[in-house]
Design an enzyme around this catalytic site. Structure first.
Site, PDB file in Angstrom:
ATOM      1  N   LYS A 181       0.747  -1.135  -0.043  1.00  0.00           N
ATOM      2  CA  LYS A 181      -0.259   0.029   0.062  1.00  0.00           C
ATOM      3  C   LYS A 181       0.855   1.128   0.046  1.00  0.00           C
ATOM      4  O   LYS A 181       1.471   1.477   0.906  1.00  0.00           O
ATOM      5  CB  LYS A 181      -0.972   0.027   1.296  1.00  0.00           C
ATOM      6  N   GLU A 218       8.716   1.394  11.243  1.00  0.00           N
ATOM      7  CA  GLU A 218      10.103   2.253  11.120  1.00  0.00           C
ATOM      8  C   GLU A 218       9.239   3.635  11.041  1.00  0.00           C
ATOM      9  O   GLU A 218       8.533   4.063  10.232  1.00  0.00           O
ATOM     10  CB  GLU A 218      10.713   1.787   9.816  1.00  0.00           C
ATOM     11  N   CYS A 235      13.564  10.372   7.689  1.00  0.00           N
ATOM     12  CA  CYS A 235      13.441   9.732   9.345  1.00  0.00           C
ATOM     13  C   CYS A 235      14.357   9.890  10.293  1.00  0.00           C
ATOM     14  O   CYS A 235      14.398  10.153  11.375  1.00  0.00           O
ATOM     15  CB  CYS A 235      12.642   8.547   9.216  1.00  0.00           C
ATOM     16  N   GLU A 240       8.710  15.668  15.740  1.00  0.00           N
ATOM     17  CA  GLU A 240       9.426  15.565  14.436  1.00  0.00           C
ATOM     18  C   GLU A 240       8.745  16.458  13.357  1.00  0.00           C
ATOM     19  O   GLU A 240       7.445  16.636  13.208  1.00  0.00           O
ATOM     20  CB  GLU A 240       8.925  14.045  14.093  1.00  0.00           C
TER      21      GLU A 240
HETATM   22  P1  NAI Z   1       1.239   8.744   7.505  1.00  0.00           P
HETATM   23  O1  NAI Z   1       2.096   7.980   8.826  1.00  0.00           O
HETATM   24  O2  NAI Z   1       0.091   9.151   7.912  1.00  0.00           O
HETATM   25  O3  NAI Z   1       1.454   7.852   6.186  1.00  0.00           O
HETATM   26  C1  NAI Z   1       2.562   6.831   6.155  1.00  0.00           C
HETATM   27  C2  NAI Z   1       1.588   5.862   5.624  1.00  0.00           C
HETATM   28  O4  NAI Z   1       0.810   4.906   6.258  1.00  0.00           O
HETATM   29  C3  NAI Z   1       1.054   6.193   3.986  1.00  0.00           C
HETATM   30  O5  NAI Z   1       0.846   4.966   3.320  1.00  0.00           O
HETATM   31  C4  NAI Z   1      -0.707   6.246   4.752  1.00  0.00           C
HETATM   32  O6  NAI Z   1      -1.508   6.162   3.623  1.00  0.00           O
HETATM   33  C5  NAI Z   1      -0.648   5.150   5.947  1.00  0.00           C
HETATM   34  N1  NAI Z   1      -1.597   5.542   6.757  1.00  0.00           N
HETATM   35  C6  NAI Z   1      -2.037   6.601   7.311  1.00  0.00           C
HETATM   36  N2  NAI Z   1      -3.119   6.317   7.973  1.00  0.00           N
HETATM   37  C7  NAI Z   1      -3.220   5.035   8.292  1.00  0.00           C
HETATM   38  C8  NAI Z   1      -4.139   4.337   9.108  1.00  0.00           C
HETATM   39  N3  NAI Z   1      -4.950   4.826   9.761  1.00  0.00           N
HETATM   40  N4  NAI Z   1      -3.963   3.204   8.876  1.00  0.00           N
HETATM   41  C9  NAI Z   1      -3.056   2.344   8.021  1.00  0.00           C
HETATM   42  N5  NAI Z   1      -2.236   3.093   7.266  1.00  0.00           N
HETATM   43  C10 NAI Z   1      -2.446   4.390   7.437  1.00  0.00           C
HETATM   44  O7  NAI Z   1       2.309  10.111   7.269  1.00  0.00           O
HETATM   45  P2  NAI Z   1       2.102  11.327   6.648  1.00  0.00           P
HETATM   46  O8  NAI Z   1       0.479  11.946   7.084  1.00  0.00           O
HETATM   47  O9  NAI Z   1       2.162  11.221   5.166  1.00  0.00           O
HETATM   48  O10 NAI Z   1       2.971  12.475   7.168  1.00  0.00           O
HETATM   49  C11 NAI Z   1       2.698  12.848   8.446  1.00  0.00           C
HETATM   50  C12 NAI Z   1       4.175  12.944   9.170  1.00  0.00           C
HETATM   51  O11 NAI Z   1       4.596  11.707   9.434  1.00  0.00           O
HETATM   52  C13 NAI Z   1       5.199  13.656   8.691  1.00  0.00           C
HETATM   53  O12 NAI Z   1       5.180  15.193   8.800  1.00  0.00           O
HETATM   54  C14 NAI Z   1       6.437  13.270   9.485  1.00  0.00           C
HETATM   55  O13 NAI Z   1       6.577  13.831  10.551  1.00  0.00           O
HETATM   56  C15 NAI Z   1       5.886  11.528   9.661  1.00  0.00           C
HETATM   57  N6  NAI Z   1       6.442  10.667   8.511  1.00  0.00           N
HETATM   58  C16 NAI Z   1       7.714  10.119   8.615  1.00  0.00           C
HETATM   59  C17 NAI Z   1       8.103   9.116   7.913  1.00  0.00           C
HETATM   60  C18 NAI Z   1       9.393   8.417   8.112  1.00  0.00           C
HETATM   61  O14 NAI Z   1       9.787   7.722   7.354  1.00  0.00           O
HETATM   62  N7  NAI Z   1       9.727   8.259   9.438  1.00  0.00           N
HETATM   63  C19 NAI Z   1       7.668   8.855   6.506  1.00  0.00           C
HETATM   64  C20 NAI Z   1       6.357   9.569   6.115  1.00  0.00           C
HETATM   65  C21 NAI Z   1       5.799  10.678   7.351  1.00  0.00           C
END
Ligand code: NAI
Ligand code: MG
Length: 500
Positions: free
Chosen positions: A188, A264, A299, A398
């Protein structure tokens, strides 16, 4: 390649926006799509299938049936290895297209994807493929009348939920070991960055991955992602993204079938500069590169510099000079090192943090301006705040943008306690030319990866993953195979023959 070349190629791309289920591209059942624009120039990129529970059920049924047929998991390590080598070769053939698609969707500089990220993803795939037939199970003789084998068995159907900040690399870190352990997989991708993995799905079929073994379900996290994480026929869920969603994934597992979880998540990684660090210009260069590369959307970005007060002013001065090397520039320009942030939403989120920093009275330094950016682009100027302590929201949360905090410290012990005063524990670094001090500090730091006098140096052979709210489990290295499998003990009894 010049900018016009790149733009012409982008304009000519035929982009697949449908999910890939059971070996073919399909629309979502109710034909829902996601409307979105490119962060590079605001061009319309709408049309990605927005899958929901019904689509997820179809993908899971296909994956389950492929797993039960044993068409993939019963192939020998040698055979699986050849298939993934073929996939790596095909990705190499489509290297430029993959880099163009990721640039268009995420706004990171094309040069980064083309020279670094996509080749790194292909290398990761090759690394795992190479390892698989050298990765042994165990056998022990626990008693005189028994022999036990300890084997790693596939989990079954596993779902891989991806972030947008490095779509190809993170996908290969998870997909390769998951497939090589014999699982059937459903990826996904993040709704912001789905096009490249949809292309890889077709290449995977061409390489010889049987239908149903590698599916891509596109859509929003709250619908498609959640449906996967709650599904009773999925036995493992592996996620990279925010800690907030990581915690939800743990809950979904608990609410459903205790599926195995790998996470992660975020970071607020400390970068300690000791008074005993002798090469401050090099240290500032390494810090700036790792912090501002990809607009801070990494990250493991070293977003908290904890600097001995004796050298702080000098070090900040060096850092300010570095800002000019990370000025956002048109991502389609082959000269650009730094491009956009992923969306207007992310830009707004980062700017809100910058406003908070300004209101707190912390000293702020930014690069003067961006270059050649489209009026509809999303970007943030690289910014440094010099803060009094580690208690502010900026120091604790973050930001995932190009915002570096510098915090002064009175002793190396205080530096360690500031570093560990965080809910995160992904990466950390100590810069000191006193080897006793550097080693002692490295042992105190609460992090999955610690660098001494370096940062961001990397190899496929070393594991990557955090502790605390940075996550559970490891990507990369031979240890990644453990994540996508369970250990089975087989106790084999035999009657010893009396030889008297
Ligand atoms: P997110 O954590 O919401 O999204 C990451 C993935 O999880 C995407 O594929 C999204 O569709 C999915 N997702 C979101 N909500 C979900 C749920 N309830 N159940 C299952 N899957 C779900 O990240 P987002 O909203 O894109 O970014 C927000 C913040 O997250 C960023 O500002 C950053 O701080 C952090 N982030 C950290 C990352 C890392 O590598 N540590 C990567 C992306 C975001
Ligand atoms: Mg989110």
């Amino acid at each position: 390649m010049n900018i016009n070349n790149i733009i012409n190629k982008i304009n000519a791309l035929e982009i697949e926006k449908r999910s890939f289920i059971n070996g073919e591209y399909v629309n979502s059942i109710d034909m829902n799509i996601i409307n979105k624009v490119s962060p590079v120039d605001g061009r319309d990129l709408s049309g990605l299938s927005a899958c929901n529970q019904g689509d997820v059920n179809i993908a899971v049924a296909a994956a389950k049936s492929s797993f039960e047929s044993k068409i993939w998991c019963n192939q020998s390590p040698q055979e699986k290895k050849q298939v993934l080598y073929r996939l790596a070769d095909l990705m190499l053939l489509h290297h430029e297209e993959l880099a163009l698609l990721d640039t268009l969707e995420t706004g990171r500089a094309f040069k980064n994807y083309y020279n670094d990220s996509v080749p790194k993803a292909i290398e990761a795939l090759r690394y795992f493929a190479e390892c698989i037939d050298k990765y042994y199970d165990h056998a022990i003789p626990p008693r005189a009348d028994a022999f036990a084998s300890i084997t790693r068995e596939p989990l079954g159907v596993v779902a891989l939920i991806m972030p947008w900040n490095d779509p190809m690399v993170v996908s290969m870190w998870k997909l390769a070991p998951a497939l090589l352990m014999g699982n059937s997989t459903i990826v996904k991708p993040a709704e912001q960055s789905s096009f490249s993995i949809l292309l890889v799905a077709r290449l995977a079929k061409e390489a010889g991955i049987p239908d149903g073994v590698f599916n891509v379900v596109t859509g929003f996290g709250e619908t498609a992602g959640k449906a996967l994480a709650l599904h009773l026929d999925i036995s493992g869920i592996f996620f990279t993204g925010s800690s907030e969603v990581g915690k939800k994934i743990l809950q979904y597992s608990g609410q459903s079938n205790m599926k195995k979880v790998g996470l992660e998540c975020g970071g607020k990684s400390p970068f300690i500069v000791s008074e005993k660090c002798t090469d401050l210009p090099k240290t500032a260069k390494v810090l700036a590169k790792n912090m501002f590369y990809n607009q801070g959307q990494i990250c493991s970005a070293p977003s908290r510099a904890i600097v001995a007060n004796e050298i702080k002013d000098k070090f900040v001065e060096l850092l300010i000079r570095e800002l000019e090397n990370y000025i956002p520039n048109d991502p389609f320009n082959i000269e650009s090192e730094v491009g956009c942030v992923v969306s207007k939403e992310q830009q707004h989120k980062i700017q809100t943090y910058i406003e908070l920093g300004i209101q707190s009275g912390a000293k702020k330094y930014s690069s003067s301006t961006a270059k050649n950016m489209h009026p509809n682009s999303s970007y943030v100027l690289p910014t440094i705040f010099v803060q009094e302590n580690n208690h502010s929201i900026l120091a604790q949360e973050e930001i995932f943008g190009p915002v570096l905090l510098v915090i002064g410290s009175n002793s190396i012990q205080e530096s360690v306690s500031i570093a560990n005063d965080s809910k995160y524990g992904l990466a950390a670094s100590i810069w000191s030319n006193d080897s006793d001090e550097a080693y002692w500090v490295s042992r105190q730091l609460q992090a999955g990866i610690v660098h001494i006098n370096s940062y961001g140096d990397d190899d496929n052979s070393v594991p990557f993953g955090g502790i605390k709210e940075s996550g559970i489990g490891k990507d990369k290295s031979i240890y990644a195979f453990d994540e996508y499998s369970y250990l089975k003990t087989t106790w084999i009894h035999y009657e010893p023959i009396n030889d008297n």
